[in-house]
Design an enzyme around this catalytic site. Structure first.
Site, mmCIF file in Angstrom:
data_model
loop_
_atom_site.group_PDB
_atom_site.id
_atom_site.type_symbol
_atom_site.label_atom_id
_atom_site.label_comp_id
_atom_site.label_asym_id
_atom_site.label_seq_id
_atom_site.Cartn_x
_atom_site.Cartn_y
_atom_site.Cartn_z
ATOM 1 N N HIS A 188 -62.817 84.877 -2.379
ATOM 2 C CA HIS A 188 -63.337 83.495 -2.512
ATOM 3 C C HIS A 188 -63.095 82.750 -1.161
ATOM 4 O O HIS A 188 -63.271 81.290 -1.412
ATOM 5 C CB HIS A 188 -62.435 83.866 -3.778
ATOM 6 C CG HIS A 188 -63.098 84.351 -4.709
ATOM 7 N ND1 HIS A 188 -64.207 83.140 -5.726
ATOM 8 C CD2 HIS A 188 -62.738 85.808 -5.273
ATOM 9 C CE1 HIS A 188 -64.349 84.563 -6.455
ATOM 10 N NE2 HIS A 188 -63.545 85.828 -6.260
ATOM 11 N N ARG A 286 -72.574 78.478 -10.605
ATOM 12 C CA ARG A 286 -72.296 79.830 -11.055
ATOM 13 C C ARG A 286 -71.117 79.039 -12.047
ATOM 14 O O ARG A 286 -69.581 79.009 -12.446
ATOM 15 C CB ARG A 286 -71.168 79.796 -10.186
ATOM 16 C CG ARG A 286 -71.675 80.468 -8.611
ATOM 17 C CD ARG A 286 -70.944 81.054 -7.978
ATOM 18 N NE ARG A 286 -71.224 82.020 -6.649
ATOM 19 C CZ ARG A 286 -71.202 81.845 -4.832
ATOM 20 N NH1 ARG A 286 -71.351 80.497 -4.945
ATOM 21 N NH2 ARG A 286 -71.632 82.717 -4.407
ATOM 22 N N ARG A 322 -76.984 80.740 -13.831
ATOM 23 C CA ARG A 322 -77.032 82.544 -13.766
ATOM 24 C C ARG A 322 -75.692 82.179 -14.423
ATOM 25 O O ARG A 322 -75.038 81.485 -14.795
ATOM 26 C CB ARG A 322 -75.921 82.633 -12.726
ATOM 27 C CG ARG A 322 -75.591 83.797 -12.800
ATOM 28 C CD ARG A 322 -74.814 84.305 -11.382
ATOM 29 N NE ARG A 322 -73.157 84.301 -11.337
ATOM 30 C CZ ARG A 322 -72.918 84.395 -10.083
ATOM 31 N NH1 ARG A 322 -73.175 85.444 -8.717
ATOM 32 N NH2 ARG A 322 -72.022 83.831 -9.745
ATOM 33 N N GLU A 412 -79.061 91.793 -6.521
ATOM 34 C CA GLU A 412 -77.633 92.481 -5.593
ATOM 35 C C GLU A 412 -77.029 93.766 -6.151
ATOM 36 O O GLU A 412 -76.180 93.948 -5.757
ATOM 37 C CB GLU A 412 -77.169 90.936 -6.032
ATOM 38 C CG GLU A 412 -76.714 90.723 -7.998
ATOM 39 C CD GLU A 412 -75.145 89.895 -8.400
ATOM 40 O OE1 GLU A 412 -74.802 89.409 -7.285
ATOM 41 O OE2 GLU A 412 -75.143 89.663 -9.273
ATOM 42 N N ASN A 435 -74.481 88.448 -0.801
ATOM 43 C CA ASN A 435 -72.944 89.130 -0.177
ATOM 44 C C ASN A 435 -72.565 90.477 -1.947
ATOM 45 O O ASN A 435 -72.021 91.846 -1.102
ATOM 46 C CB ASN A 435 -72.199 88.024 -1.336
ATOM 47 C CG ASN A 435 -72.368 86.482 -1.157
ATOM 48 O OD1 ASN A 435 -72.399 86.286 0.011
ATOM 49 N ND2 ASN A 435 -72.168 85.945 -2.002
ATOM 50 N N ASP A 436 -72.909 90.774 -3.056
ATOM 51 C CA ASP A 436 -72.893 92.027 -3.768
ATOM 52 C C ASP A 436 -73.659 93.067 -3.313
ATOM 53 O O ASP A 436 -73.861 93.878 -2.940
ATOM 54 C CB ASP A 436 -73.280 91.127 -4.790
ATOM 55 C CG ASP A 436 -71.883 91.493 -4.960
ATOM 56 O OD1 ASP A 436 -70.698 91.441 -5.195
ATOM 57 O OD2 ASP A 436 -72.233 90.655 -6.609
ATOM 58 N N ARG A 446 -65.941 93.539 -0.829
ATOM 59 C CA ARG A 446 -66.060 92.106 -0.119
ATOM 60 C C ARG A 446 -65.357 91.282 0.788
ATOM 61 O O ARG A 446 -65.209 90.511 0.865
ATOM 62 C CB ARG A 446 -67.302 91.576 -0.974
ATOM 63 C CG ARG A 446 -66.999 90.623 -2.240
ATOM 64 C CD ARG A 446 -68.354 90.808 -3.351
ATOM 65 N NE ARG A 446 -67.971 89.078 -2.887
ATOM 66 C CZ ARG A 446 -69.216 88.943 -4.123
ATOM 67 N NH1 ARG A 446 -69.979 88.871 -4.655
ATOM 68 N NH2 ARG A 446 -68.669 86.904 -3.597
ATOM 69 N N CYS A 485 -79.379 83.377 -3.146
ATOM 70 C CA CYS A 485 -78.110 82.605 -3.346
ATOM 71 C C CYS A 485 -76.547 83.046 -2.661
ATOM 72 O O CYS A 485 -75.890 81.925 -3.172
ATOM 73 C CB CYS A 485 -78.082 82.403 -4.216
ATOM 74 S SG CYS A 485 -77.686 83.581 -5.747
HETATM 75 C C1 PEP Z 1 -73.791 87.257 -4.709
HETATM 76 O O1 PEP Z 1 -73.565 88.350 -4.865
HETATM 77 O O2 PEP Z 1 -74.648 86.724 -3.517
HETATM 78 C C2 PEP Z 1 -73.257 86.041 -4.713
HETATM 79 C C3 PEP Z 1 -74.621 84.661 -5.103
HETATM 80 O O3 PEP Z 1 -73.000 85.936 -6.453
HETATM 81 P P1 PEP Z 1 -71.510 86.017 -6.031
HETATM 82 O O4 PEP Z 1 -71.016 85.890 -4.626
HETATM 83 O O5 PEP Z 1 -71.037 84.132 -7.124
HETATM 84 O O6 PEP Z 1 -70.983 87.287 -6.612
HETATM 85 MG MG MG Z 2 -72.928 88.125 -6.871
#
Ligand code: PEP
Ligand code: MG
Length: 561
Positions: A188, A286, A322, A412, A435-436, A446, A485
């Site tokens: 975050h 988000r 989303r 993801e 990211n996920d 992560r 994204c």
């Molecule tokens: C991701 O996982 O890449 C994503 C965009 O969602 P978040 O970062 O909100 O989990």
């Molecule tokens: Mg995600």
């Protein structure tokens, strides 16, 4: 001994300034009573003095802040001044001989419990009472005020870690850079620092040696913190925010191929800022930020208003909403389970709707109402954490029942990437949550800085999953659009690779739009395909990045990237 500490670079830019460390959280005072000869009047007076000091501090901070954070500080100041809280604390001093700190703690606990029992809006205020409690106890026990410090001058914030609630109160005008001891590249802290354009380095070894008043030079691209910077380097940067390349218009490759360049946003204010940065639309809204930090679900009316505010900022353009992505690092008391052994692999994202289909239904009601109120905006809806074609089918069906025809999924989870052809039998589009996807492909949390070398979307295995997703989309009827994204989309060099893999849109923090657009504008489709092949051919993430940078040197060097 070297004066340079190194960590994981997460938000580019160089800044120099004075260190201010994040205060430790306020601990619960021990249950001790005042001695027989203690002066009870004096103890009661100390509570009144703490109330005055905390109220004054909050009011002054509100005067320096703007927008929502000014409102929050003003409201917290009013709560600190509430006479019923101090009256109860004084009663506990006189009747129970409680120490002032303990008396305040117990009085606030009681007030918070009462508010919680009332439910709804009142229950939300319990958190604020606990914030006031911590401030008063800090004053009474000689500790620093909790939360992000506001020393009244620009500073470099140094913390072990920052909670989402802390990062939400960061002031980009005065926070020159962020240095943390923990945190991964898609934590975050990293995402928010990039969104605010604040240079940041996380997982910095030795960050605990930094003390208030030190002068440091932070390089958010190199991932370094110089603890003994040359005075002329400091003077050259002093108090300055890094300059960003701007973007306005359309994303295009050098050969004219369109690549939509979109923004990631979490609320109406961010959407307006994104529109002002030239974003072509929103590729990831988000929605969970409306739900986080609350004890109850926002009403349909509240949700509708919040969603319409984002749609209004992009009339004539596209907004991809989303649905709620709760669970794991984003727990919600009314929706997600406590104590799962592996929360990132638990009931999160779309999975929360299995036990609570009503929450998703109400969210889709609100999205449909917002879309009806803002008919000039094209609304697409997608679900987070979809793993199977059946989940995609169920979600698309529910969206269509609400009149939301453009329904898709986030890819993801590696299973969805590998089996995307079947997912696309239902999903109209997909957006890669890199990211996920990286976290699950590499089995690397992560949020953990220690795993940063695994947690990068440059991992060839992640690129293979992206390629598989795009191949499935191209094999589907009419071809389905695939965007990215995750934070990978805002990496200007990786952007060319992603396009070469078959991605048709990139959604990122608006501060990254200028660099990404500039690299793409100087690169053709053929070259994107070439660098995608080079990256997939590499044996690891570092080799992939180095090889692609070399292959694009003639593009990157003139741009200073
Ligand atoms: C991701 O996982 O890449 C994503 C965009 O969602 P978040 O970062 O909100 O989990
Ligand atoms: Mg995600």
């Amino acid at each position: 001994m070297t004066s340079v500490l190194t960590g994981v670079p997460v938000s580019s830019g160089r800044a120099a300034g004075i260190v201010v460390t994040m205060p430790a959280p306020v601990a619960e005072p021990p249950v001790t009573t005042l001695t027989d000869d203690a002066d009870l009047d004096q103890a009661a007076d100390s509570v009144a003095a703490a109330v005055t000091a905390v109220t004054t501090d909050l009011t002054e901070r509100a005067g320096r802040a703007t927008g929502a954070s000014a409102d929050v500080l003003t409201m917290t100041a009013a709560m600190a001044a509430d006479p019923s809280l101090s009256a109860d604390a004084v009663r506990r001093i006189r009747d129970e001989r409680a120490t002032p700190a303990r008396a305040v703690w117990d009085a606030a606990q009681q007030a918070a419990a009462t508010l919680e029992s009332l439910g709804g809006y009142m229950a939300e205020r319990a958190r604020d009472v606990r914030d006031v409690r911590d401030r008063l106890v800090a004053h009474l026990t000689g500790q620093r005020q909790p939360g992000v410090p506001d020393p009244g001058h620009p500073f470099v914030l140094v913390a072990h870690d920052l909670a989402p609630a802390d990062t939400a109160t960061l002031n980009p005008e005065t926070t020159l850079a962020i240095v943390t001891g923990s945190g991964g590249p898609t934590s975050h802290t990293a995402i928010l620092a990039r969104a605010l354009g604040i240079p940041a380095v996380v997982a910095v070894a030795g960050s605990e040696s930094l003390a208030d008043g030190d002068t440091v030079l932070v390089d958010g691209a190199a991932g370094t913190v110089d603890t003994a910077p040359a005075p002329d380097a400091v003077a050259a940067l002093a108090g300055k925010r890094p300059e960003r390349r701007t973007f306005s218009g359309e994303g295009r490759l050098a050969d004219g191929t369109r690549v939509e360049l979109l923004a990631n946003v979490a609320d109406g204010a961010a959407a307006q800022a994104a529109a002002a940065s030239g974003a072509e639309g929103v590729g990831l809204f988000r929605t969970e930020f409306l739900f986080l930090g609350r004890d109850t679900e926002p009403t349909v009316a509240e949700q509708t208003e919040a969603y319409a505010a984002v749609l209004a900022a992009f009339a004539g353009h596209k907004v991809v909403i989303r649905t709620l992505d709760a669970g794991a690092d984003k727990p919600l008391p009314f929706l997600t389970a406590d104590g799962e052994p592996n929360p990132a692999l638990g009931v999160r994202g779309l999975r929360t709707s299995w036990a609570h289909p009503d929450v998703l239904e109400r969210q889709l009601d609100a999205i449909a109402a917002a879309a009806a109120a803002q008919p000039q905006t094209t609304v697409w809806v997608m679900a987070p954490m979809v793993a199977t074609p059946d989940e995609a089918a169920g979600f698309v069906e529910r969206c269509q029942a609400h009149g939301l025809e453009q329904a898709g999924v986030m890819v993801e989870v590696p299973a969805a990437a590998l089996r995307s052809r079947w997912v696309f039998e239902h999903a109209r589009f997909a957006s890669l949550g890199t990211n996920d996807l990286t976290q699950y492909a590499m089995a690397a949390d992560r949020e953990l800085g220690d795993l940063a070398q695994l947690s990068t979307p440059w991992q060839p295995a992640v690129l293979d999953l992206i390629a598989a997703t795009c191949a499935g989309a191209q094999a589907s009827e009419g071809g389905r659009p695939v965007g990215v994204c995750g934070e990978a989309a805002g990496d200007a060099v990786l952007a060319a690779v992603l396009v070469g893999l078959g991605v048709t849109s990139l959604s990122m923090t608006p501060t990254a739009l200028g660099d990404v657009a500039a690299v793409l504008a100087a690169t053709t489709s053929d070259r994107c395909a070439q660098v995608a092949a080079i990256a997939r051919d590499a044996r690891d993430a570092a080799a992939a990045r180095t090889a692609v940078r070399e292959a694009l040197a003639d593009v990157l060097e003139p741009l200073g990237l």
